[in-house]
Design an enzyme around this catalytic site. Structure first.
Site, PDB file in Angstrom:
ATOM      1  N   SER A  73      52.446 -15.365  34.140  1.00 42.70           N
ATOM      2  CA  SER A  73      51.322 -15.130  35.050  1.00 42.70           C
ATOM      3  C   SER A  73      50.783 -13.718  34.927  1.00 42.70           C
ATOM      4  O   SER A  73      49.849 -13.362  35.618  1.00 42.70           O
ATOM      5  CB  SER A  73      51.763 -15.375  36.499  1.00 42.70           C
ATOM      6  OG  SER A  73      52.788 -14.460  36.843  1.00 42.70           O
ATOM      7  N   LYS A 121      57.748  -4.747  31.152  1.00 40.99           N
ATOM      8  CA  LYS A 121      57.851  -5.937  30.303  1.00 40.99           C
ATOM      9  C   LYS A 121      57.695  -5.636  28.814  1.00 40.99           C
ATOM     10  O   LYS A 121      58.179  -6.392  27.971  1.00 40.99           O
ATOM     11  CB  LYS A 121      56.803  -6.966  30.723  1.00 40.99           C
ATOM     12  CG  LYS A 121      57.046  -7.607  32.076  1.00 40.99           C
ATOM     13  CD  LYS A 121      58.119  -8.668  32.017  1.00 40.99           C
ATOM     14  CE  LYS A 121      58.164  -9.513  33.276  1.00 40.99           C
ATOM     15  NZ  LYS A 121      59.185 -10.568  33.202  1.00 40.99           N
TER      16      LYS A 121
END
Length: 323
Positions: free
Chosen positions: A84, A59
């Site tokens: 999350s 990410k």
């Protein structure tokens, strides 16, 4: 593959631009192999270890591309997202490196280790309920109050382009790869990878959501229940067209298969992976893949190990269940 240019939210040009923008920020992660796992799968497997990326997951590629592509005026307002886990930490870290504030909307059921990562990188946590609707509503409220730039976890052209840099690396490290197996959730990772890989090698196969692909449209499930907390999102309007057009197949696996794959990664590769990161190996070892004649000619398989941020309490419980 010129016909993809302008057709999707990202293309090989934007991915190469992202690579130039972030290459001094990200790690060029290693590509590991194992003769034991090759024998188990009857294939040559190449593990792209994004668990060694900054922030512990792929990410950071998309987040750093998004943050560092902002002009100074927009960047000064900070960034906001809802996530999350791994995107939350990645955006907080990217913002810290640029010296701007980050506001991270985190659902109350997020894994503790991922929440701690956000705090470690200086992100300002704003809690929401677990539902996607609550996350989006709280993020919208923060945006209205702060003017911060919203960076979607996956449905964003800058995110797709950043994640696509994985293909540039893996196909340079192992040009013989003929198939890529990638975890799919919101689709940012597989979209970026598929766009870049198909441009570099049009014959390559991208494999790995299943209900949306079968139905020919985006399907949102009311609730997802899996050990792979990183795979609970839904495809977006930027990612769905790429998955629809460029991803050959999607394999689903049971939690028990994911746990077994995690154990193999620990015991054989000596790499700590989170459940979402082990799902590629689980897919390649599954009967769905092994017994499907459509995949018999896939001999050199690149598996993206997407992250290594493990909630240790959850890990021990899971491994005990799978033993």
């Amino acid at each position: 593959m010129e016909e993809t240019k302008g057709k999707y939210a990202a293309d090989i040009s934007s991915i190469k631009e992202a690579h130039a923008r972030i290459k001094s920020l990200v790690h060029k992660t290693p590509l590991l192999s194992s003769t034991s796992l090759n024998a188990m799968s009857a294939r040559y497997l190449y593990f792209k270890c994004e668990c060694f990326q900054k922030g512990g997951a792929f990410k950071f590629r998309g987040a750093s591309n998004a943050v560092f592509s902002l002009n100074d005026e927009d960047a000064s307002k900070g960034v906001v997202t809802h996530s999350s886990g791994n995107h939350a930490a990645a955006l907080a870290l990217a913002a810290k490196l640029r010296g701007i504030p980050s506001y991270i909307v985190v659902p109350k059921n997020a894994p503790t280790c991922k929440v701690e990562n956000v705090k470690r990188y200086g992100g300002q946590i704003v809690w929401s309920e677990a539902s996607v609707q609550s996350r989006e509503e709280v993020a919208n409220k923060v945006w209205q109050e702060t003017g911060a730039i919203f960076i979607h976890p996956y449905n964003d052209a800058r995110i797709l382009s950043g994640q696509g840099t994985i293909s540039l690396e893996i196909l340079e490290q192992a040009p013989q790869i003929d198939t890529l197996v990638v975890p799919i959730s919101g689709g940012g990772l597989i979209s970026g990878i598929a766009l870049a890989a198909k441009s570099i090698n049009p014959a390559i196969r991208a494999d790995d959501a299943a209900q949306s692909k079968a139905a020919g449209r985006i399907i949102r499930l009311p609730e997802t229940n899996t050990i792979a907390d990183g795979l609970r999102a839904f495809l977006g309007d930027f990612t769905w067209p790429v998955v629809r057009d460029l991803v050959e197949d999607i394999i689903t696996v049971e939690d028990s298969e994911i746990i077994k794959a995690m154990k193999l990664c620990f015991e054989i590769l000596k790499v700590v992976v989170e459940p979402s990161g082990a799902i590629g190996l689980a897919a390649v070892l599954s009967d769905t893949f092994q017994k499907n004649p459509a995949w018999k000619d896939c001999n050199h398989i690149g598996i993206v190990v997407s992250g290594g941020n493990v909630d240790m309490a959850m890990l021990w419980d899971s491994l005990n269940k799978g033993s």
